[in-house]
Design a protein around this motif. Structure first.
Motif, mmCIF file in Angstrom:
data_model
loop_
_atom_site.group_PDB
_atom_site.id
_atom_site.type_symbol
_atom_site.label_atom_id
_atom_site.label_comp_id
_atom_site.label_asym_id
_atom_site.label_seq_id
_atom_site.Cartn_x
_atom_site.Cartn_y
_atom_site.Cartn_z
ATOM 1 N N ILE A 149 -2.409 -29.334 1.026
ATOM 2 C CA ILE A 149 -2.463 -28.076 0.270
ATOM 3 C C ILE A 149 -3.915 -27.753 -0.032
ATOM 4 O O ILE A 149 -4.702 -28.642 -0.346
ATOM 5 C CB ILE A 149 -1.661 -28.178 -1.048
ATOM 6 C CG1 ILE A 149 -0.147 -28.182 -0.756
ATOM 7 C CG2 ILE A 149 -2.007 -27.027 -2.000
ATOM 8 C CD1 ILE A 149 0.708 -28.338 -1.997
ATOM 9 N N GLU B 19 -0.936 -24.152 2.802
ATOM 10 C CA GLU B 19 -0.490 -25.513 3.052
ATOM 11 C C GLU B 19 -0.187 -25.704 4.537
ATOM 12 O O GLU B 19 0.003 -24.746 5.283
ATOM 13 C CB GLU B 19 0.747 -25.847 2.217
ATOM 14 C CG GLU B 19 1.955 -24.966 2.473
ATOM 15 C CD GLU B 19 3.144 -25.334 1.582
ATOM 16 O OE1 GLU B 19 3.594 -26.498 1.646
ATOM 17 O OE2 GLU B 19 3.612 -24.458 0.834
ATOM 18 N N ARG C 86 5.527 -33.307 1.209
ATOM 19 C CA ARG C 86 5.242 -32.112 0.411
ATOM 20 C C ARG C 86 5.401 -32.371 -1.089
ATOM 21 O O ARG C 86 4.586 -31.913 -1.901
ATOM 22 C CB ARG C 86 6.159 -30.966 0.842
ATOM 23 C CG ARG C 86 5.773 -29.613 0.247
ATOM 24 C CD ARG C 86 6.516 -28.468 0.899
ATOM 25 N NE ARG C 86 5.986 -27.190 0.431
ATOM 26 C CZ ARG C 86 6.445 -26.527 -0.622
ATOM 27 N NH1 ARG C 86 7.478 -27.019 -1.314
ATOM 28 N NH2 ARG C 86 5.896 -25.384 -0.998
#
Length: 500
Positions: free
Chosen positions: A342, A248, A403
């Motif tokens: 990601i 990521e 995130r």
């Protein structure tokens, strides 16, 4: 926009998804992409994306894999008047001799100079360069360790645990962790033997081993005019046996102050090395936020798309332009890190059988689509996973504003990713993304062993569906048995009538 002069055609000395990835950028830049057809996969999907296809030349001996045959690859480029060779990742991408032969034959090698590849590939020299650049490092041997006695003496000085590494390579090969003196003899000779097998060089060095660090790498790019910039960092701590499985960008472990220190160190190393091209500086980060130089990769990384997603930059294009002798078209102030990305490596592997490759043919394939979703793949329906090449089916890359959102969006994309005919790592990727330790961002390289209860994610209704299937199967069996009993009774009655 096409480069200014030298590069008008590129021979892609690789296969699969990275060959397609390079061809896509070449097409965008008005450069001819040239692919290589091999006898092992003459109908490979990546060939359909090339402007021109060349058959790999016939050889008297076929003991060297095609994409490792330096002389044949250079000859192929020269005979067909191709301007440059892009090695992708793996294979010859970090082979100094390959870069030397390209230069000798007047073919542009899209990567750093042979000297830099050699220096960064030699872990001892790389550490010396890092020291000159004032990059933090773990204690250890000053050079390669020639004898077991020397290894034992160094161990006394730095203490256990320590790690033995191959001087001439990386990727987890030729690497052994030693936690006590009684293990040193076996681990020393085991590491040297594996180093000889993997890199044709048995030399090893020793450094202090950091228990359960995070693995964080910084992407840099440098031109031949002295300009060196970074493109942020990537978190690569989800790994098994030193092999990365999910990445990521950016890293949840870094704040702005630590990011500045780490990226400054990466740039300092690149400048000290005289680096020109795309490259990655890899660091270990301990629990106290101290970081240490590990190694430098002199090629494009498998996980480069997450950096592209958060910067909006085409890393392959930057690599080609620098190889063409151009100045970087951007400065450090132009680089902005936007959102989160990601990457899941979707491999044809049986996770529950120790991630062993799962060979076979892709019978059906559905890949996810949508905003922020990118697929880098080198296969299609009918493609075969064979023992000749790696087991990668695709890379799923997802980008979102933060995130938390990107984790949820990646899970939705994985739900839409369907592969029939093969077992894949999709259930593993789901297990990682559902894991609370991962979600909090407080994990390290021991995550898989320490924090994962299961290597595969079980869907909420999966156990109920399995139970229903079992009940249905049981009922069908009982019904069949009853039918067979009725048939036997009728058969007996008919026999009695016939015998009357």
């Amino acid at each position: 926009m096409k480069p200014k002069d030298k590069i008008n055609s590129i021979l892609i000395a690789n296969r699969g998804e990275i060959a397609i990835r390079i061809a896509q950028t070449a097409k965008k830049m008005g450069i001819e992409s040239v692919g290589i057809r091999t006898q092992k996969e003459p109908n490979a999907h990546y060939l359909t994306q090339m402007d021109r296809i060349l058959d790999f030349p016939e050889r008297e001996k076929n003991d060297i894999p095609e994409f490792l045959d330096i002389e044949s690859l250079v000859l192929l480029a020269k005979r067909n008047k191709i301007d440059a060779i892009h090695p992708g990742y793996g294979y010859l991408s970090e082979n100094a001799q390959f870069a030397i032969r390209c230069t000798e034959e007047g073919v542009i090698f899209i990567g750093p100079s042979p000297r830099v590849i050699q220096n960064m590939g030699d872990k001892v020299i790389a550490k010396e360069i890092a020291a000159k650049g004032k990059v933090p490092m773990l204690g250890g041997s000053k050079g390669c360790v020639d004898t077991l006695d020397e290894a034992l003496e160094i161990a006394k000085q730095i203490g256990y645990p320590l790690i033995i590494k191959a001087c001439a390579g990386g990727g987890g090969r030729g690497m052994r962790i030693v936690r006590k003196q009684s293990e040193m003899k076996q681990m020393y000779f085991s590491a040297a033997s594996e180093a000889q097998s993997a890199f044709n060089n048995p030399e090893v060095f020793i450094e202090k081993y950091l228990e359960n660090p995070r693995h964080i790498e910084v992407q840099i790019v440098a031109d031949s005019y002295g300009n060196v910039i970074h493109l942020g960092e990537r978190e690569c701590s989800v790994q098994r046996k030193h092999q990365k499985l999910l990445e990521e960008a950016p890293s949840p472990a870094l704040d702005e102050a630590l990011r500045k220190r780490m990226t400054d160190a990466a740039i300092s190393l690149a400048k000290e090395a005289g680096y020109v091209s795309l490259g990655t500086v890899e660091f270990l980060l301990d629990k106290d936020k101290n970081f240490y130089f590990m190694e430098m990769n002199t090629r494009v990384q498998v996980e480069h798309p997450v950096t592209e997603m958060i910067t909006g930059l085409d890393l392959i294009e930057l690599q080609i332009r620098v190889a063409n002798g151009e100045k970087l078209p951007i400065t450090q102030n132009d680089v902005k890190l936007n959102g989160w990305a990601i990457e899941c490596r979707i491999n044809a592997e049986d996770v529950q059988s120790d991630f062993s490759p799962y060979l076979g043919v892709i019978k059906a394939l559905k890949m996810p689509k949508g905003e922020g979703v990118r697929i880098d793949s080198g296969v299609t329906v009918g493609s075969e996973i064979t023992p000749h090449f790696d087991s990668m089916i695709a890379k799923l890359i997802v980008h979102a504003k933060d995130r938390k959102t990107v984790i949820e969006n990646t899970l939705h994309a994985l739900d839409d990713f369907q592969v029939k005919g093969l077992k894949t790592t999709i259930p593993f990727d789901k297990a990682v993304l559902h894991n609370e330790v991962f979600r909090k961002g407080d994990f390290d390289t021991s995550f898989i062993e320490k924090d994962m209860d299961s290597m595969v994610y079980r869907e909420k209704d999966e156990e109920l569906l399995a139970a229903l299937f079992a009940v249905s199967h049981f009922e069908k069996q009982n019904k069949a048995q009853d039918c067979r009993k009725e048939d036997l009774d009728l058969w007996a009655l008919r026999n009695r009538i016939n015998n009357m």
